[in-house]
Structure formats: structure tokens, C-alpha cells
Write a protein that holds these residues in place. Structure first.
Motif, PDB file in Angstrom:
ATOM      1  N   ILE A  67       0.856  -1.184   0.000  1.00 37.74           N
ATOM      2  CA  ILE A  67       0.000   0.000   0.000  1.00 37.74           C
ATOM      3  C   ILE A  67       0.891   1.233   0.000  1.00 37.74           C
ATOM      4  O   ILE A  67       1.886   1.290   0.728  1.00 37.74           O
ATOM      5  CB  ILE A  67      -0.920   0.036   1.235  1.00 37.74           C
ATOM      6  CG1 ILE A  67      -1.742  -1.247   1.346  1.00 37.74           C
ATOM      7  CG2 ILE A  67      -1.856   1.238   1.192  1.00 37.74           C
ATOM      8  CD1 ILE A  67      -2.536  -1.344   2.626  1.00 37.74           C
ATOM      9  N   LEU A  68       0.531   2.229  -0.814  1.00 41.90           N
ATOM     10  CA  LEU A  68       1.273   3.483  -0.878  1.00 41.90           C
ATOM     11  C   LEU A  68       0.447   4.590  -0.249  1.00 41.90           C
ATOM     12  O   LEU A  68      -0.740   4.746  -0.552  1.00 41.90           O
ATOM     13  CB  LEU A  68       1.594   3.843  -2.335  1.00 41.90           C
ATOM     14  CG  LEU A  68       2.503   5.065  -2.547  1.00 41.90           C
ATOM     15  CD1 LEU A  68       3.907   4.768  -2.050  1.00 41.90           C
ATOM     16  CD2 LEU A  68       2.543   5.463  -4.019  1.00 41.90           C
ATOM     17  N   LEU A  91       5.816  10.479   2.034  1.00 45.38           N
ATOM     18  CA  LEU A  91       5.493   9.383   1.120  1.00 45.38           C
ATOM     19  C   LEU A  91       5.934   8.085   1.786  1.00 45.38           C
ATOM     20  O   LEU A  91       7.105   7.940   2.167  1.00 45.38           O
ATOM     21  CB  LEU A  91       6.225   9.568  -0.213  1.00 45.38           C
ATOM     22  CG  LEU A  91       5.941   8.527  -1.299  1.00 45.38           C
ATOM     23  CD1 LEU A  91       4.486   8.611  -1.757  1.00 45.38           C
ATOM     24  CD2 LEU A  91       6.884   8.711  -2.483  1.00 45.38           C
ATOM     25  N   ALA A  92       4.988   7.166   1.970  1.00 40.96           N
ATOM     26  CA  ALA A  92       5.294   5.924   2.679  1.00 40.96           C
ATOM     27  C   ALA A  92       4.696   4.745   1.944  1.00 40.96           C
ATOM     28  O   ALA A  92       3.622   4.834   1.360  1.00 40.96           O
ATOM     29  CB  ALA A  92       4.763   5.968   4.114  1.00 40.96           C
ATOM     30  N   ALA A  93       5.413   3.646   1.967  1.00 36.25           N
ATOM     31  CA  ALA A  93       4.934   2.398   1.366  1.00 36.25           C
ATOM     32  C   ALA A  93       5.091   1.278   2.373  1.00 36.25           C
ATOM     33  O   ALA A  93       6.093   1.205   3.088  1.00 36.25           O
ATOM     34  CB  ALA A  93       5.725   2.076   0.100  1.00 36.25           C
ATOM     35  N   GLU A  94       4.072   0.412   2.428  1.00 31.59           N
ATOM     36  CA  GLU A  94       4.123  -0.794   3.254  1.00 31.59           C
ATOM     37  C   GLU A  94       4.047  -1.988   2.323  1.00 31.59           C
ATOM     38  O   GLU A  94       3.084  -2.139   1.571  1.00 31.59           O
ATOM     39  CB  GLU A  94       2.972  -0.800   4.260  1.00 31.59           C
ATOM     40  CG  GLU A  94       3.037   0.341   5.265  1.00 31.59           C
ATOM     41  CD  GLU A  94       1.845   0.359   6.208  1.00 31.59           C
ATOM     42  OE1 GLU A  94       0.958  -0.504   6.028  1.00 31.59           O
ATOM     43  OE2 GLU A  94       1.804   1.212   7.100  1.00 31.59           O
ATOM     44  N   ILE A  95       5.077  -2.847   2.367  1.00 28.18           N
ATOM     45  CA  ILE A  95       5.205  -3.960   1.432  1.00 28.18           C
ATOM     46  C   ILE A  95       5.426  -5.239   2.219  1.00 28.18           C
ATOM     47  O   ILE A  95       6.226  -5.248   3.163  1.00 28.18           O
ATOM     48  CB  ILE A  95       6.405  -3.729   0.476  1.00 28.18           C
ATOM     49  CG1 ILE A  95       6.333  -2.337  -0.154  1.00 28.18           C
ATOM     50  CG2 ILE A  95       6.462  -4.798  -0.601  1.00 28.18           C
ATOM     51  CD1 ILE A  95       7.601  -1.925  -0.862  1.00 28.18           C
ATOM     52  N   PRO A  96       4.731  -6.329   1.874  1.00 26.12           N
ATOM     53  CA  PRO A  96       5.009  -7.612   2.537  1.00 26.12           C
ATOM     54  C   PRO A  96       6.478  -7.976   2.374  1.00 26.12           C
ATOM     55  O   PRO A  96       7.063  -7.817   1.297  1.00 26.12           O
ATOM     56  CB  PRO A  96       4.098  -8.606   1.803  1.00 26.12           C
ATOM     57  CG  PRO A  96       3.023  -7.765   1.200  1.00 26.12           C
ATOM     58  CD  PRO A  96       3.656  -6.461   0.865  1.00 26.12           C
ATOM     59  N   LEU A  97       7.095  -8.443   3.439  1.00 20.48           N
ATOM     60  CA  LEU A  97       8.527  -8.719   3.424  1.00 20.48           C
ATOM     61  C   LEU A  97       8.890  -9.759   2.385  1.00 20.48           C
ATOM     62  O   LEU A  97       9.972  -9.723   1.805  1.00 20.48           O
ATOM     63  CB  LEU A  97       8.986  -9.183   4.807  1.00 20.48           C
ATOM     64  CG  LEU A  97      10.487  -9.339   5.011  1.00 20.48           C
ATOM     65  CD1 LEU A  97      11.214  -8.045   4.673  1.00 20.48           C
ATOM     66  CD2 LEU A  97      10.791  -9.747   6.443  1.00 20.48           C
ATOM     67  N   GLY A  98       7.945 -10.681   2.123  1.00 15.37           N
ATOM     68  CA  GLY A  98       8.225 -11.691   1.111  1.00 15.37           C
ATOM     69  C   GLY A  98       7.923 -11.218  -0.289  1.00 15.37           C
ATOM     70  O   GLY A  98       8.125 -11.953  -1.258  1.00 15.37           O
ATOM     71  N   GLY A  99       7.384  -9.994  -0.412  1.00 13.21           N
ATOM     72  CA  GLY A  99       7.028  -9.496  -1.725  1.00 13.21           C
ATOM     73  C   GLY A  99       5.844 -10.222  -2.319  1.00 13.21           C
ATOM     74  O   GLY A  99       5.623 -10.205  -3.510  1.00 13.21           O
ATOM     75  N   GLY A 100       5.038 -10.876  -1.445  1.00 15.02           N
ATOM     76  CA  GLY A 100       3.907 -11.649  -1.931  1.00 15.02           C
ATOM     77  C   GLY A 100       2.643 -10.853  -1.917  1.00 15.02           C
ATOM     78  O   GLY A 100       2.610  -9.669  -1.701  1.00 15.02           O
ATOM     79  N   MET A 101       1.527 -11.575  -2.183  1.00 14.60           N
ATOM     80  CA  MET A 101       0.227 -10.920  -2.224  1.00 14.60           C
ATOM     81  C   MET A 101      -0.290 -10.696  -0.825  1.00 14.60           C
ATOM     82  O   MET A 101      -0.132 -11.534   0.055  1.00 14.60           O
ATOM     83  CB  MET A 101      -0.761 -11.775  -3.015  1.00 14.60           C
ATOM     84  CG  MET A 101      -1.278 -11.052  -4.215  1.00 14.60           C
ATOM     85  SD  MET A 101       0.055 -10.543  -5.321  1.00 14.60           S
ATOM     86  CE  MET A 101       0.758 -12.074  -5.792  1.00 14.60           C
TER      87      MET A 101
END
Length: 541
Positions: free
Chosen positions: A517-518, A530-540
């Protein structure tokens, strides 16, 4: 029987009038009016209920309670033995009242425990000292509610819905009796007794009216099937099963959906549902559509004894199964779309890496070789004009080489592959015209996450340099609970809008392709975050 009911109307009216005359002598309207209204309300409600629902005994029991209500008023009538009997019949009405609430709405007791409780109630009704004791009253009220609760928990199907009505009635009566007993134990003044008596009379009138309303509506004859459709609109697992169990009165009900690919029924969580063997105490109702299995219900045999109810439940189950399949298809399509977006971005990143390597191994290497040859030519001597041309050529070549390196660096920074995110962001910070504070963990992150984080910071730095007029930038990368959080903040003018320009939209696509999510916060004059939250595994997600 109709003639008897008709005759009881004038009999009840006359009894009430004689009773009030015998006890109160019409002297104090504050006492005889509530007493008369209470008795008449019970009699009238009972006779109306008896007339509208002759198959139920609740009407006669309510009318009997009203007639017994007036019995105690003849204790001072100077009629010899009748006075003694009336004095011991002060609480006579509580016998049929116990019977009424425990057997409501059909007027038939469910079992031996209920019959025993009613017998205790009738005995206590003719033993006046029992009800004069506040402690004994509390015990009997608790017994009343406890027996009703037991009957409700042991029932199923339509009987369970009926037992719920009985439990509600007994709980109300038990609360009234308990409150009366507690007041009598705590306060002994005449004013308190009068107030308690008036409250009890009002409660009995309310109880009579509510029980009559239930008899007229007779709601327990049908399950709340229409509520199922409302429940289907909610996307929570097990919602339909819970709605069916509640409406049918069977908390043990199980609902399974047919999966053709596995040839088995599964519950809402996807676990296989094993059907009971033939001859067991559980019933199985299969739901089909066009001859094909759709769903199955495993339940108590008594809860679906109405063919119309079976069809309504089957329709709700068919709708739920279709809804579940549609949701599964939508989830599969969304998952496929996300995977497709991710594959496209990964393919683009890989192409950028290949192009960066080709630029380095091809034109950049060639230009460096030519630069070396020019340096050798200048050292080998020659005229002043020749040296000037060589100097200009070297300067132009150096400028072209720097531009080429910047282009290659923008395609895919070599530092990101060699030094990780920390090194790549440090290189970006060195070249930035604004001081940048970088806080990045040394540990390497998944490659696709590092690429997204790098380009997010690179795009943010470029936008800040062009538009923000900032004096300071801070970058932080943290990992918490399986998520990577990348945050870039500045103290510039603010007012950034993701709807203007393609840079931020492209970043949002990159982040969302990895299930992230951005976020953008940029109030005018308040800087930009500006912040982004990304799953650590880069998955869905």
C-alpha cells in the motif's frame, strides 16, 4: 366450549366487582382500581387468547390466573368458612401463573422436570407462608427460571423457538418476584409495600398483554427464513450456517458446499465435511439444483419437519452456494490480475537490468577505451592546436560518458545489486542537492522489495528537488511483523498530488503489485510524507 368462554366474560366482570366491594368497599380508588385492572386484564387476555388459539391451553391458564387473582379479596367478607379459605388463597393465582409461563405458548409441559416444578408452584400457592418469606420467594423464582432455561437448552427446531418464548416469560416473572422479595427484605414501611404492590400489578398487566400478543401472532410456527437472504449479503465465513442454526433452533447444525473437483462437501472454511452414517441420530438434507448437488445440511431430525421450511432453507442454501462460488471466482481473478501485474513489472525490471549491462559492456566500455586513446595521443606530443582539439574531445567524451552512466544508473543501479538497498540509497543521497538523512538496515531484503524501495526513494528525491524547495529530507526503511515500511519525508512546500503526473501512479502500481500500500500526505506548507508498506516476502496481501 364456545358457550363456556362466552359465559366467563360476565362471570369475570362480576367477580371483579364483588371482590373489590368485599375487600376495599370502594373506599380508596388508588388500591381497588389497580387491583381490578390486573384481574380483569388477565381474564380478558386469557379469554381472547383461548378464543383465537383454542388448541393452546395458555388462554385458559391465563384466565384461571385472573379468576384466582380475586380469591384473596373475600378474606373479610364475613362469610364464615369462606373467609378462612380466602385468607389462605392470597397467592392462589401464582399456581396457574407458574403453569402458564413454563408451558407457554401451547400450555403443555415439556417433561417431568417441568411438571414437578409446576406442582411445586401449585403447592406453594396454597401455603401462604411460603410466599410471605422473601428468601423462599427468591428460591422459587430461581427455580422457575432455571427450569425454563433447561427446557430451552434441551429443545430443538420449532420447540426450541417455543421454549425461548417460555424462557422470556419466566425470566420476566422471575425478575418481578425477585425484586418484590428483595424490597420486602430491605424495607418494611407501608409506603414501600404499596409501591411494590403497584409495580407488581403493572408488571402482571404487561405480562398478560405480551403473552396475548404472542398467541395472536404465533411467530414460532415459522423459521425466520427471510433473514437468511439478509445474512447472505455479509461476507463473513459461516454467516449462513449461523443464521440457519439460530432460526431453526439447532445450534449443532452443519452446512457443507459441494465441490465437484474433489467430489466432497466442505464447510465455509474449506474443510471436508464428513456426513453421518445411515441410522445415526443426525439427519442429512441434501440441496440440489437441476439434479446437481449444491449443498448439504446435517441437523437434528426434528428441525426440518415442515416441507415448506425445507424448500425455503434449500433456496437459501442454493443462493449461498452460488454466492460463495462467485466470490471464489472473483478472488481467483483478482489473484491472477495481481500475479500478471507482478510478472509484468518483474519482466520490466529484468529488461532494465539487461539494458544496463549492455550499456556498460557496449557503449560505455567503448567510450572509456576512446578516452584512454585520447589521453595517449595528447601525451605523445603534437601541436598546440592538436592538443586543444584533444582536450575538447576529452571534455565532451567525459560529459557523454557521465550522461550514459546516469542513464544506466536510472535503468537499474549497479550499486543495488552489489551493495544492497543501503548502499544504493547512500549513493543517491551523495548526489542529491539537498541534505538527506538515510536510516536503512544493513541486512539485505528480497530483491523485488529492494527494487521497489529504491525507485520509490529515487522518484521522491527527484520530485523534491524539482518542486518542494525543501531544506532537509529523511529516509527510513524498517521491518516489522513481516512488513517493510519505506518512508520519505521533507520539509518543503507540500501540495503533492498523486493524481497529477505519472510518477507517483507508477510507484503505486509497483507497490500494489507486491501486495503493498502506498500512502501520500502533503498538506500545503506542511511538507510531504510518502510511505509504502510492502510484505517482506514481496507476496500478495
Amino acid at each position: 366450549m364456545r358457550l363456556v368462554r362466552f359465559a366467563l366474560w360476565p362471570a369475570g366482570a362480576a367477580l371483579g366487582i364483588f371482590a373489590e366491594q368485599a375487600y376495599f368497599g370502594w373506599g380508596d380508588a388508588r388500591h381497588w382500581i389497580p387491583d381490578l385492572v390486573t384481574g380483569w386484564s388477565l381474564i380478558a387476555s386469557g379469554l381472547v387468547g383461548w378464543s383465537r388459539r383454542p388448541e393452546s391451553r395458555s388462554g385458559p391458564l391465563m384466565a384461571a390466573t385472573g379468576f384466582a387473582w380475586f380469591a384473596g379479596n373475600f378474606a373479610t367478607a364475613d362469610l364464615g368458612p369462606l373467609d378462612w379459605l380466602a385468607a389462605h388463597a392470597l397467592y392462589l393465582y401464582r399456581g396457574p401463573l407458574f403453569h402458564l409461563v413454563l408451558s407457554y405458548p401451547r400450555g403443555r409441559l415439556a417433561g417431568r422436570v417441568e411438571r414437578a416444578a409446576v406442582a411445586v408452584g401449585y403447592v406453594a400457592a396454597i401455603v401462604t407462608p411460603v410466599w410471605r418469606s422473601g428468601t423462599t420467594t427468591l428460591v422459587l423464582a430461581s427455580l422457575l427460571v432455571g427450569v425454563a432455561g433447561r427446557s430451552y437448552l434441551r429443545a430443538a427446531g420449532r420447540e426450541r423457538r417455543e421454549r425461548l418464548a417460555a424462557l422470556q416469560a419466566t425470566a420476566f416473572l422471575g425478575a418481578v418476584l425477585a425484586a418484590d422479595a428483595l424490597v420486602r427484605l430491605a424495607v418494611s414501611s407501608p409506603e414501600a409495600k404499596d409501591a411494590t404492590l403497584l409495580a407488581n400489578e403493572a408488571a402482571l398487566v404487561a405480562l398478560a398483554v405480551s403473552l396475548l400478543a404472542g398467541l395472536l401472532r404465533w411467530p414460532w410456527e415459522r423459521a425466520e427464513v427471510t433473514d437468511f437472504v439478509v445474512e447472505l449479503g455479509e461476507a463473513r465465513s459461516g454467516t449462513l450456517r449461523d443464521a440457519l442454526a439460530r432460526a431453526l433452533g439447532d445450534p449443532t447444525l452443519e452446512l457443507g458446499y459441494w465441490l465437484p473437483e474433489s467430489g466432497a462437501y466442505v464447510d465455509a472454511a474449506g474443510y471436508r465435511l464428513e456426513l453421518p452414517a445411515a441410522g445415526s441420530a443426525r439427519a442429512v438434507t441434501r440441496v440440489e439444483r437441476d439434479g446437481q448437488a449444491v449443498a448439504v445440511l446435517v441437523h437434528d431430525p426434528v428441525v426440518l419437519d415442515d416441507p415448506g421450511l425445507v424448500e425455503a432453507v434449500a433456496a437459501a442454501a442454493r443462493l449461498a452456494a452460488s454466492n460463495a462460488r462467485l466470490q471464489a471466482e472473483v478472488r481467483a481473478q483478482v489473484s491472477e490480475l495481481r500475479e500478471s501485474r507482478r510478472r509484468i513489472l518483474e519482466a520490466g525490471d529484468e529488461e532494465r537490468r539487461r539494458l544496463e549491462r549492455r550499456l556498460f559492456e557496449g557503449p560505455e566500455w567503448t567510450l572509456e577505451r576512446i578516452s584512454g586513446q585520447l589521453r595517449q595521443a595528447r601525451l605523445s606530443g603534437g601541436g598546440e592546436a592538436s592538443r586543444d582539439r584533444i582536450d575538447r574531445s576529452e571534455a565532451q567524451l567525459a560529459h557523454t560518458l557521465e550522461e550514459l552512466r546516469r542513464l544506466a544508473h536510472g535503468l537499474h543501479p549497479r550499486a543495488l545489486a552489489e551493495e544492497g538497498l543501503a548502499g544504493a540509497l547512500a549513493s543517491l543521497a551523495e548526489d542529491a542537492p539537498v541534505p538527506i538523512e538515510v536510516v536503512v538496515p544493513d541486512a539485505r531484503l528480497p530483491a523485488e522489495v529492494e527494487v521497489v524501495a529504491y525507485f520509490l526513494c529515487s522518484e521522491a528525491f527527484a520530485n523534491i528537488a524539482k518542486h518542494a524547495s525543501a531544506s532537509r529530507i529523511s529516509v527510513s526503511v524498517t521491518t516489522v511483523d513481516g512488513w517493510v515500511r519505506v518512508e520519505v519525508k521533507d520539509d518543503g512546500l507540500g501540495g503533492a498530488d498523486s493524481a497529477r503526473g505519472t510518477g507517483l501512479r507508477g510507484l503505486a502500481d509497483r507497490v500494489e503489485a507486491l501486495g503493498g500500500i502506498l500512502h501520500l500526505e502533503s498538506p500545503l506548507g506542511g511538507g510531504t510524507r510518502l510511505a509504502a508498506e510492502i510484505p517482506l516476502g514481496g507476496g500478495m496481501a
